[in-house]
Each structure stands twice: as structure tokens, then as C-alpha cells.
Write an enzyme that holds these catalytic residues in place. Structure first.
Site, PDB file in Angstrom:
ATOM      1  N   HIS A  29      48.045  -2.107  -7.098  1.00  0.00           N
ATOM      2  CA  HIS A  29      48.541  -1.615  -5.810  1.00  0.00           C
ATOM      3  C   HIS A  29      47.470  -0.753  -5.152  1.00  0.00           C
ATOM      4  O   HIS A  29      46.693  -0.071  -5.830  1.00  0.00           O
ATOM      5  CB  HIS A  29      49.826  -0.816  -6.024  1.00  0.00           C
TER       6      HIS A  29
ATOM      7  N   GLU B 235      48.318  -7.306   0.187  1.00  0.00           N
ATOM      8  CA  GLU B 235      48.803  -6.084   0.824  1.00  0.00           C
ATOM      9  C   GLU B 235      47.627  -5.340   1.456  1.00  0.00           C
ATOM     10  O   GLU B 235      46.984  -4.523   0.795  1.00  0.00           O
ATOM     11  CB  GLU B 235      49.495  -5.183  -0.206  1.00  0.00           C
TER      12      GLU B 235
END
Length: 207
Positions: A66, A136
Site C-alpha cells: 500500500h 492505486e
């Protein structure tokens, strides 16, 4: 297996403190993921969460790479790849995140950055069957900014083309690729219509 819109797979990723209680509260068809896992067996690694601990708790998924882990905690592409390798080799499926910063996007380096992240993963991973890729862009995480459908499609296509050229056509065809970044119920409709976008990891809006 690519996404089935009629029977979507749902995975919820609470904090480590709440993994077991969330698992116990959910319907059996909803999976739970940790937000991180270590790439070593149980040992003197204070504060880390091990793959065997997840397995003992019947947690079958983890999120790795992430943007906050990469940018705030300094996890390199190689570290994220090592964690992914260890997790998948020990029975934990991985949502592997990649993406570029605003500076890299404005500098026209998006595909270069994502390709570099993929190359680091390929250098350590042989079996891609338990990896879901989540594109992302860092500039869209928690900012309210969302990539246009065209921007998301462009990167998803580039990822799939990279997999074809560098891994295999089978992996390229079967790997699910998600788009994440300030996604909510109002802005996910148009991207969801496109075959190259297989789902959405969500953050604040999902709360």
C-alpha cells in the site's frame, strides 16, 4: 480467475487488532485481510504480524505494498516483493498494490514506475495465481482526487500488457486488476463498466 460481476468476491481489511472479531462477525462468504504481514517465520520480530499467525486465525488474505507502507514506512519494491513471495508460498493470498506519485504522474512516468514495481515482484515471485493487483495512484489516496476512467484503463492495460510480455499470457488473462483511490459509490459506476477494471479497493468511503 477474472472477476465475476454477478458473484463478486468481497474482502475486508480491518486493523490487526480487529481481524478476529471482524472475521467472527461476517458472513462466511466474506473474507478478511490483514493490512500487512512480515516475510519471516515466527521469531524475535517484535511488533510484526506473521503468516502463520494469520493462518492460525483463519485469515486468508493480506494487503501488501500500500502506498502508505511504501512512502511513510519506506518499504522498497524489493521488500514488498519479498513479503508477497513469502505470503503466497505459505497459503496467504495477496492484494498487491502499485502506483505513482503526483510528481511522477505529471512527469509522464506512470507506466515506468508501475513497470518497475512489477519487475521487482517478478524477480521474486513465480506463482501469480494468488495475487490480485491493485493499481492505486498515490495522488488519489485519501485526497478526493480520482483517476479518470481513461487514466485507469490506460494503466490497467499497461499492467496486463506487461504481464503478457514478461510473465505469461495466462497470468495476464487471469490476474484480477483493481482500481483504488478515493473510490466511492458515486464515482465507481463508469469504471466498473470496463472489462479491464476488475474491482475496487476502498478506504474512507467504505466506512
Amino acid at each position: 480467475m477474472r472477476a465475476n460481476l454477478l458473484h463478486p468476491e468481497v474482502v475486508i481489511a480491518p486493523t490487526a487488532l480487529h481481524l478476529v472479531s471482524v472475521r467472527d462477525a461476517l458472513r462466511k462468504e466474506v473474507e478478511v485481510a490483514s493490512q500487512n504481514v512480515y516475510d519471516k517465520p515466527n521469531g524475535a520480530f517484535t511488533g510484526e504480524l506473521s503468516v502463520s499467525q494469520l493462518a492460525d486465525a483463519k485469515i486468508n488474505w493480506t494487503i501488501l505494498g500500500h502506498s502508505e507502507r511504501r512512502t511513510i514506512l519506506g518499504e522498497s519494491d524489493a521488500v514488498v516483493a519479498s513479503k508477497t513471495k513469502y505470503a503466497t508460498e505459505n497459503g496467504i493470498s495477496v492484494i498487491w498494490c502499485c502506483g505513482e506519485s503526483l510528481e511522477e504522474r505529471e512527469g509522464g512516468k506512470t507506466i515506468e514506475v508501475v513497470s518497475k514495481q512489477l519487475a521487482a515482484l517478478k524477480a521474486q515471485v513465480g506463482d501469480w495465481s494468488n495475487i490480485v493487483i491493485a493499481y492505486e495512484p498515490i495522488w488519489a489516496i485519501g485526497t478526493g482526487k480520482v483517476a479518470t476512467t481513461e487514466q485507469a484503463q490506460e494503466v490497467h492495460k499497461a499492467i496486463r500488457d506487461w504481464l503478457k510480455a514478461n510473465v505469461s499470457y495466462k497470468v495476464a488473462d487471469e490476474t484480477r486488476i483493481l482500481y483504488g483511490g478515493s473510490v466511492n459509490e458515486k464515482n465507481c459506476g463508469e469504471p466498473s463498466k470496463h472489462a479491464g477494471i476488475d474491482g475496487f479497493p476502498g478506504g474512507g468511503a467504505f466506512l
